[in-house]
Scaffold this motif. Structure first.
Motif, short mmCIF file in Angstrom:
data_model
loop_
_atom_site.label_atom_id
_atom_site.label_comp_id
_atom_site.label_asym_id
_atom_site.label_seq_id
_atom_site.Cartn_x
_atom_site.Cartn_y
_atom_site.Cartn_z
N GLU A 213 -2.78 4.72 -2.61
CA GLU A 213 -4.05 5.36 -2.95
C GLU A 213 -3.86 6.86 -3.23
O GLU A 213 -4.37 7.39 -4.22
CB GLU A 213 -5.05 5.16 -1.81
CG GLU A 213 -6.41 5.73 -2.07
CD GLU A 213 -7.37 5.50 -0.90
OE1 GLU A 213 -8.54 5.85 -1.07
OE2 GLU A 213 -6.95 5.00 0.16
N ASP B 187 0.81 -1.21 0.00
CA ASP B 187 0.00 0.00 0.00
C ASP B 187 0.85 1.27 0.00
O ASP B 187 0.34 2.36 0.21
CB ASP B 187 -0.95 0.00 1.19
CG ASP B 187 -0.23 0.04 2.53
OD1 ASP B 187 0.96 -0.35 2.59
OD2 ASP B 187 -0.85 0.45 3.53
N GLY C 90 -4.06 8.37 -6.96
CA GLY C 90 -5.16 9.32 -7.08
C GLY C 90 -4.69 10.63 -7.67
O GLY C 90 -5.33 11.18 -8.58
#
Length: 134
Positions: free
Chosen positions: A105, A73, A109
């Protein structure tokens, strides 16, 4: 809390002068892309984008430790963007870029936002632009 303006905010980024991957204390950082006088230019050539990402990742591993990037992650974010001619692998002078470990993320993004911005503004290869953040 009031924070005084920093004359050269890029001096506070990683790699830091005198650090692991930027041992030269004599060379100041002046990361491009913050004004019309020092613009970025878009590349659309995959090998150059890949080289920028690879160089930034290797710098992140050396600066923050490979274990910091080992969770699935986490990713290495870079500025100037990998999609610019001034990206990490081609920075002039050398080390005139910034890296930071971010959540996957967050990084992906914002990458999607930049890609959409390129498309919406019809940014072609070698088109110049700068970032003004408020």
């Amino acid at each position: 809390m009031c924070v005084p303006p920093v004359e050269n905010a890029s001096a506070l980024t990683n790699p830091a002068p005198g650090g692991v991957t930027f041992p030269d204390l004599r060379q100041a950082k002046a990361i491009p892309g913050g004004s019309p006088q020092s613009p970025l230019s878009r590349v659309k050539y995959s090998p150059q984008v890949d080289a920028n990402r690879g160089f930034a990742r290797k710098t992140c591993e050396l600066e923050f430790g490979a274990e910091e990037l080992s969770p699935k992650d986490k990713e290495c974010d870079e500025f100037p963007f990998a999609s610019t001619e001034q990206g990490a692998a081609y920075a002039k002078p050398e080390h005139n870029f910034s890296v930071q470990v971010l959540s996957k993320e967050q990084n992906q993004g914002y990458g999607a936002v930049v890609t959409a911005w390129y498309s919406n503004n019809r940014m072609l290869r070698q088109d110049k632009f700068y970032m003004r953040l408020k």
